[in-house]
Scaffold this active site. Structure first.
Site, PDB file in Angstrom:
ATOM      1  N   ARG A   5       0.813  -1.189  -0.069  1.00  0.00           N
ATOM      2  CA  ARG A   5       0.072   0.003   0.007  1.00  0.00           C
ATOM      3  C   ARG A   5       0.839   1.099  -0.126  1.00  0.00           C
ATOM      4  NH1 ARG A   5      -4.099  -0.384   4.551  1.00  0.00           N
ATOM      5  NH2 ARG A   5      -5.127  -1.898   3.262  1.00  0.00           N
TER       6      ARG A   5
ATOM      7  N   ARG B  88      -2.199   6.376  10.011  1.00  0.00           N
ATOM      8  CA  ARG B  88      -2.401   6.085   8.358  1.00  0.00           C
ATOM      9  C   ARG B  88      -2.299   7.460   7.537  1.00  0.00           C
ATOM     10  NH1 ARG B  88      -4.674   0.673   7.907  1.00  0.00           N
ATOM     11  NH2 ARG B  88      -3.852  -0.465   9.823  1.00  0.00           N
TER      12      ARG B  88
ATOM     13  N   CYS C 136      -7.588 -10.694  -0.085  1.00  0.00           N
ATOM     14  CA  CYS C 136      -8.005 -10.448   1.119  1.00  0.00           C
ATOM     15  C   CYS C 136      -7.952 -11.693   2.023  1.00  0.00           C
ATOM     16  CB  CYS C 136      -9.038  -9.674   1.595  1.00  0.00           C
ATOM     17  SG  CYS C 136      -9.165  -9.169   3.113  1.00  0.00           S
TER      18      CYS C 136
ATOM     19  N   LYS D 219      -6.929   6.495  12.100  1.00  0.00           N
ATOM     20  CA  LYS D 219      -7.090   7.048  10.745  1.00  0.00           C
ATOM     21  C   LYS D 219      -7.448   8.695  11.024  1.00  0.00           C
ATOM     22  CE  LYS D 219      -7.996   2.803   8.733  1.00  0.00           C
ATOM     23  NZ  LYS D 219      -9.362   1.915   8.001  1.00  0.00           N
TER      24      LYS D 219
ATOM     25  N   CYS E 290     -16.503  -8.931   4.116  1.00  0.00           N
ATOM     26  CA  CYS E 290     -16.590  -9.224   5.729  1.00  0.00           C
ATOM     27  C   CYS E 290     -17.045  -7.918   6.382  1.00  0.00           C
ATOM     28  CB  CYS E 290     -15.222  -9.748   6.169  1.00  0.00           C
ATOM     29  SG  CYS E 290     -13.877  -8.508   6.653  1.00  0.00           S
TER      30      CYS E 290
ATOM     31  N   CYS F  14     -15.176  -3.246  -1.443  1.00  0.00           N
ATOM     32  CA  CYS F  14     -13.598  -3.639  -0.858  1.00  0.00           C
ATOM     33  C   CYS F  14     -13.353  -4.463  -1.836  1.00  0.00           C
ATOM     34  CB  CYS F  14     -13.635  -4.068   0.525  1.00  0.00           C
ATOM     35  SG  CYS F  14     -14.397  -5.533   0.641  1.00  0.00           S
TER      36      CYS F  14
ATOM     37  N   CYS G 194     -14.410  -2.118   5.141  1.00  0.00           N
ATOM     38  CA  CYS G 194     -13.445  -1.168   4.229  1.00  0.00           C
ATOM     39  C   CYS G 194     -13.817  -0.610   3.397  1.00  0.00           C
ATOM     40  CB  CYS G 194     -12.066  -2.312   3.613  1.00  0.00           C
ATOM     41  SG  CYS G 194     -11.142  -3.268   4.975  1.00  0.00           S
TER      42      CYS G 194
ATOM     43  N   LYS H 125      -4.677   0.275  14.583  1.00  0.00           N
ATOM     44  CA  LYS H 125      -4.786   1.563  13.537  1.00  0.00           C
ATOM     45  C   LYS H 125      -5.168   2.770  14.034  1.00  0.00           C
ATOM     46  CE  LYS H 125      -6.743  -1.277  10.604  1.00  0.00           C
ATOM     47  NZ  LYS H 125      -7.753  -1.531   9.687  1.00  0.00           N
TER      48      LYS H 125
HETATM   49 FE1  SRM Z   1      -9.340  -2.234   5.297  1.00  0.00          FE
HETATM   50  C1  SRM Z   1      -7.958  -4.964   6.796  1.00  0.00           C
HETATM   51  C2  SRM Z   1      -8.503  -3.428   2.514  1.00  0.00           C
HETATM   52  C3  SRM Z   1     -10.106   0.616   4.092  1.00  0.00           C
HETATM   53  C4  SRM Z   1     -11.258  -1.433   8.091  1.00  0.00           C
HETATM   54  N1  SRM Z   1      -8.412  -3.792   4.920  1.00  0.00           N
HETATM   55  C5  SRM Z   1      -7.814  -4.863   5.625  1.00  0.00           C
HETATM   56  C6  SRM Z   1      -6.816  -5.864   4.762  1.00  0.00           C
HETATM   57  C7  SRM Z   1      -5.439  -5.344   4.959  1.00  0.00           C
HETATM   58  C8  SRM Z   1      -6.942  -7.320   5.205  1.00  0.00           C
HETATM   59  C9  SRM Z   1      -6.009  -7.868   6.246  1.00  0.00           C
HETATM   60  O1  SRM Z   1      -5.945  -7.174   7.295  1.00  0.00           O
HETATM   61  O2  SRM Z   1      -5.231  -8.875   5.914  1.00  0.00           O
HETATM   62  C10 SRM Z   1      -7.439  -5.689   3.428  1.00  0.00           C
HETATM   63  C11 SRM Z   1      -6.618  -5.896   2.339  1.00  0.00           C
HETATM   64  C12 SRM Z   1      -7.356  -6.421   1.189  1.00  0.00           C
HETATM   65  C13 SRM Z   1      -6.385  -6.562  -0.090  1.00  0.00           C
HETATM   66  O3  SRM Z   1      -6.306  -7.601  -0.559  1.00  0.00           O
HETATM   67  O4  SRM Z   1      -6.305  -5.467  -0.684  1.00  0.00           O
HETATM   68  C14 SRM Z   1      -8.129  -4.280   3.577  1.00  0.00           C
HETATM   69  N2  SRM Z   1      -8.889  -1.562   3.497  1.00  0.00           N
HETATM   70  C15 SRM Z   1      -8.896  -2.169   2.439  1.00  0.00           C
HETATM   71  C16 SRM Z   1      -8.971  -1.456   1.204  1.00  0.00           C
HETATM   72  C17 SRM Z   1      -7.926  -1.597   0.049  1.00  0.00           C
HETATM   73  C18 SRM Z   1     -10.440  -1.479   0.529  1.00  0.00           C
HETATM   74  C19 SRM Z   1     -10.728  -0.947  -0.782  1.00  0.00           C
HETATM   75  O5  SRM Z   1     -11.123  -1.646  -1.636  1.00  0.00           O
HETATM   76  O6  SRM Z   1     -10.194   0.167  -1.063  1.00  0.00           O
HETATM   77  C20 SRM Z   1      -8.837   0.101   1.778  1.00  0.00           C
HETATM   78  C21 SRM Z   1      -7.424   0.449   1.958  1.00  0.00           C
HETATM   79  C22 SRM Z   1      -7.246   1.848   2.563  1.00  0.00           C
HETATM   80  C23 SRM Z   1      -6.073   2.650   2.665  1.00  0.00           C
HETATM   81  O7  SRM Z   1      -5.601   3.120   1.514  1.00  0.00           O
HETATM   82  O8  SRM Z   1      -5.384   2.594   3.830  1.00  0.00           O
HETATM   83  C24 SRM Z   1      -9.292  -0.173   3.259  1.00  0.00           C
HETATM   84  N3  SRM Z   1     -10.301  -0.684   5.936  1.00  0.00           N
HETATM   85  C25 SRM Z   1     -10.665   0.545   4.965  1.00  0.00           C
HETATM   86  C26 SRM Z   1     -11.697   1.113   6.038  1.00  0.00           C
HETATM   87  C27 SRM Z   1     -12.200   2.570   5.177  1.00  0.00           C
HETATM   88  C28 SRM Z   1     -11.500   3.858   5.741  1.00  0.00           C
HETATM   89  O9  SRM Z   1     -10.579   3.672   6.612  1.00  0.00           O
HETATM   90  O10 SRM Z   1     -12.317   4.551   5.263  1.00  0.00           O
HETATM   91  C29 SRM Z   1     -11.967   0.646   7.060  1.00  0.00           C
HETATM   92  C30 SRM Z   1     -13.203   1.027   8.155  1.00  0.00           C
HETATM   93  C31 SRM Z   1     -12.783   2.163   8.692  1.00  0.00           C
HETATM   94  C32 SRM Z   1     -12.122   1.823  10.116  1.00  0.00           C
HETATM   95  O11 SRM Z   1     -10.985   1.647  10.194  1.00  0.00           O
HETATM   96  O12 SRM Z   1     -12.858   1.597  10.998  1.00  0.00           O
HETATM   97  C33 SRM Z   1     -11.154  -0.613   7.068  1.00  0.00           C
HETATM   98  N4  SRM Z   1      -9.737  -3.025   7.325  1.00  0.00           N
HETATM   99  C34 SRM Z   1     -10.505  -2.315   8.321  1.00  0.00           C
HETATM  100  C35 SRM Z   1     -10.439  -3.631   9.543  1.00  0.00           C
HETATM  101  C36 SRM Z   1     -11.175  -3.341  10.659  1.00  0.00           C
HETATM  102  C37 SRM Z   1     -10.576  -2.412  11.503  1.00  0.00           C
HETATM  103  C38 SRM Z   1     -11.319  -2.629  12.817  1.00  0.00           C
HETATM  104  O13 SRM Z   1     -11.429  -1.406  13.631  1.00  0.00           O
HETATM  105  O14 SRM Z   1     -11.887  -3.380  13.212  1.00  0.00           O
HETATM  106  C39 SRM Z   1      -9.293  -4.564   9.055  1.00  0.00           C
HETATM  107  C40 SRM Z   1      -9.063  -5.586   9.755  1.00  0.00           C
HETATM  108  C41 SRM Z   1      -8.237  -5.438  11.036  1.00  0.00           C
HETATM  109  O15 SRM Z   1      -7.534  -4.165  11.279  1.00  0.00           O
HETATM  110  O16 SRM Z   1      -8.139  -6.055  12.042  1.00  0.00           O
HETATM  111  C42 SRM Z   1      -8.900  -4.159   7.782  1.00  0.00           C
HETATM  112 FE1  SF4 Z   2     -11.168  -7.675   3.294  1.00  0.00          FE
HETATM  113 FE2  SF4 Z   2     -13.202  -7.420   4.841  1.00  0.00          FE
HETATM  114 FE3  SF4 Z   2     -11.682  -5.534   4.132  1.00  0.00          FE
HETATM  115 FE4  SF4 Z   2     -13.171  -6.558   2.259  1.00  0.00          FE
HETATM  116  S1  SF4 Z   2     -14.015  -5.423   4.213  1.00  0.00           S
HETATM  117  S2  SF4 Z   2     -11.152  -6.071   2.171  1.00  0.00           S
HETATM  118  S3  SF4 Z   2     -13.143  -8.631   2.997  1.00  0.00           S
HETATM  119  S4  SF4 Z   2     -10.910  -7.160   5.576  1.00  0.00           S
END
Ligand code: SRM
Ligand code: SF4
Length: 576
Positions: free
Chosen positions: A78, A147, A439, A214, A478, A433, A482, A212
């Site tokens: 990323r 981030r 993922c 944000k 899930c 997402c 995201c 994390k």
């Molecule tokens: Fe996310 C984890 C993709 C925005 C909440 N996110 C992941 C991971 C890295 C899976 C992992 O931990 O192994 C995913 C990788 C998928 C892949 O194959 O690329 C992933 N998240 C993404 C992206 C690429 C989605 C997209 O299609 O654009 C976004 C990348 C953002 C960036 O450039 O930094 C992305 N993730 C978000 C957002 C939206 C936002 O921040 O505006 C959220 C929800 C907001 C939040 O943080 O509350 C988000 N991602 C999560 C979470 C749950 C966090 C939590 O508090 O429970 C995880 C899992 C974790 O952290 O344990 C996670």
């Molecule tokens: Fe992966 Fe769940 Fe985030 Fe989708 S919402 S990219 S399935 S961690």
């Protein structure tokens, strides 16, 4: 240890961070191991702080298991782009790296970053070096730190936007980890004598943050950054064409676990007002309070949203103000009216043009009959302005001079790049997402399924005469959230392959969460479930009323109240 010895144990990652020597771990050794396509389990937690995730191709998992083969490992990288603004040179480099070292596609994320998928271990370091060669980096793109800082990228109000963008960059710089580990491991920087023994992380300390973190900067009336979904936010308060200060928001977040009542999405609240010159300091102090009080024993309860929920906003404000040495001001009035992007051409105050393109789910790739990636590359070769990644996975070709515009328009036409702009209002406001196949946490499809589902729903909305109406639909594979699905007027969250929880009723301005309508809806039942609701909306809506607001007013969904279990469905399976 407490007197009775019952104090909860620190989460495993806390020990790992403490012992990591400021994020070094055994990464060098793991990378050098020729027998494995990945890194050790502990190092895979640390690579996140360097912007790198270990993954495997989930489409191949079963077959490889049957053949007793190791998983098909690769890495996701990323790239941090503060405020989402990249130069044409940077775009061209990302485009080339995607072809040379990754899976040939570029992913524009929901947080204004680039992602590469499918990078193999033997080219990982090279890829990171070539990203850095164009002055982009990956440190702190993931991990328990602040981030990528998001910012409204639409330059149609450019004086205000410039101030907001500068703040996003300043916060991003100020909160970047200071460890030299990244430079040593990936960029071959020589280790200074004494090395990590003399190193310090002045803001984070050895254990960084509990989870994390944000940050976003919003410029009303656009809430494209989805400010209520983030740990920390700054809302620009504008007088004339000047930013006179910021309302500070804290405590938002999306992630949860299906069925676990203690986990839920939460909307950020307004903490107070600060002057422009105080904003970076405020960001730092908010981070410090979370550093000191966030839950380090349970990662599912470690985000700032739970710290604030448990201890209260007033307590939090006191702690921040104690560290600031001054009081925050009273919040100023503001109004958001949408979370989506403003598509098409706009002219900025300086006479330059900016074009927002629709990039379905942020995936930049070449397809039969639609060579989008090639087209954008050709534009980057001649473009003198910039590329701006939006918070909704779209792309702005920014700062096109009137002289340059005809050449760019010819390329847009040649490669069909503006075709997407005539999509339905539903598609233009859709977001998915990544999910499968990369993922590791996905329970169901998302990016590969939503476009087809939208096509099916389009039949219903066209019949109902709603083709041009903007309705936000967001899908994730899930419950981690995201694509911020709990702020979609229609939210679909993967439960198991082929089944989704359906949420309805979020505010179009991003200020109201949706609510669970029905659990485990099979893909074939999604359109039949939505059809009567969409038809009622077409017939009964009031002038200018958005879909989410209608669902609430018509009693189709009761708005979720703080304290209620977010996981209780309004309609139990089978009883519509
Ligand atoms: Fe996310 C984890 C993709 C925005 C909440 N996110 C992941 C991971 C890295 C899976 C992992 O931990 O192994 C995913 C990788 C998928 C892949 O194959 O690329 C992933 N998240 C993404 C992206 C690429 C989605 C997209 O299609 O654009 C976004 C990348 C953002 C960036 O450039 O930094 C992305 N993730 C978000 C957002 C939206 C936002 O921040 O505006 C959220 C929800 C907001 C939040 O943080 O509350 C988000 N991602 C999560 C979470 C749950 C966090 C939590 O508090 O429970 C995880 C899992 C974790 O952290 O344990 C996670
Ligand atoms: Fe992966 Fe769940 Fe985030 Fe989708 S919402 S990219 S399935 S961690």
């Amino acid at each position: 240890m407490s007197k009775n010895g019952n104090e909860p144990k620190l989460a495993k990652n806390e020990i790992l961070k403490t012992e990591s020597r400021y994020l070094r771990g055994t990464l060098v050794e793991s990378l050098a191991d020729p027998l494995s396509g990945t890194v050790s389990a502990d190092d895979s937690q640390l690579t996140k702080f360097h912007g790198i995730y270990t993954q495997d191709d989930r489409d191949l998992r079963n077959e490889r298991r049957r053949k007793k083969l190791d998983k098909a490992y690769s890495f996701m990288i990323r790239v941090r782009v503060a405020g989402g603004v990249a130069t044409p040179e940077q775009w061209l480099q990302m485009d080339r790296l995607a072809d040379e070292y990754a899976n040939g596609t570029l992913k524009l994320t929901t947080r204004q970053a680039f992602q590469f998928h499918g990078v193999l271990k033997n080219v990982l370091k090279k890829t990171i070096q070539e990203i850095n060669a164009v002055l982009l980096d990956t440190i702190a793109a993931c991990g328990d730190v602040n981030r990528n800082v998001m910012c409204n990228p639409n330059p149609y109000q450019s004086h205000v936007h410039a101030a907001a963008l500068q703040l996003a960059k300043d916060i991003s710089d100020h909160l970047t980890p200071q460890t030299r580990a990244y430079h040593e491991i990936w960029l071959d920087e020589e280790r200074v004598a004494g090395g990590e023994e003399t190193e310090e992380e002045p803001i984070y300390g050895k254990t960084y943050l509990p989870r994390k973190f944000k940050t976003v900067v919003a410029v009303p009336p656009s809430n494209d950054v989805d400010i209520y979904a983030h740990d920390l936010g700054f809302i620009a308060i504008v007088e004339g064409d000047k930013v006179v200060g910021y309302n500070v928001t804290v405590g938002g977040g999306m992630g949860m676990t299906h069925g676990a009542a203690a986990t839920h999405p939460r909307l950020a609240e307004v903490l107070g007002f600060c002057k422009p010159e105080q904003a970076v300091d405020v960001a730092e102090k908010v981070v410090l309070v979370q550093r000191d009080f966030g839950d380090r024993t349970n990662r599912a309860h470690a985000r700032l949203k739970y710290t604030i929920e448990d201890r209260g906003l007033d307590w939090f404000r006191d702690e921040v103000e104690k560290r600031l040495g001054y009081k925050l001001g009273k919040p100023k009035p503001f109004k958001f009216d949408h979370t989506g992007d403003r598509y098409g051409w706009v002219e900025g105050p300086d006479g330059d043009f900016h074009l927002t393109l629709f990039i379905q789910n942020g995936r930049v790739k070449d397809e039969e009959g639609f060579p989008m990636k090639t087209g954008l590359r050709e534009i980057a070769k001649i473009h003198k302005g910039d590329f701006r990644l939006t918070c909704n996975q779209n792309l702005i070709i920014g700062r096109i001079s009137p002289v340059e515009r005809p050449k760019i328009e010819a390329l847009l036409e040649e490669y069909g790049l503006v075709r997407g702009l005539s999509s339905s209002g539903l598609r233009l406001n859709s977001m998915a997402c990544v999910a499968l196949p990369t993922c590791g946490l996905a329970l169901a499809e998302s990016e590969r399924y939503l476009p087809d589902l939208v096509t099916e729903i389009e039949e219903v909305i066209e019949e109902a005469g709603l083709r041009e109406d903007a309705i936000t639909i967001r899908m994730t594979g899930c419950p981690n959230g995201c694509a911020r699905p709990y702020l979609g007027e229609i939210g679909l969250v993967g439960k198991t392959p082929g089944k989704y929880n359906l949420y309805l009723g979020a505010g179009f301005d991003g200020a109201r969460l949706n609510r669970l309508y029905q659990t485990s809806v099979e893909t074939r039942d999604i359109v039949p479930t939505l059809r009567p609701i969409i038809q009622r909306y077409a017939k009964e809506r009031e002038s200018g009323e958005h879909f989410g607001d209608f669902c609430v007013r018509a009693g189709i969904i009761q708005p979720w109240q703080v304290g209620e279990n977010y996981h209780t469905p309004q309609v139990e399976m089978g009883s519509k």
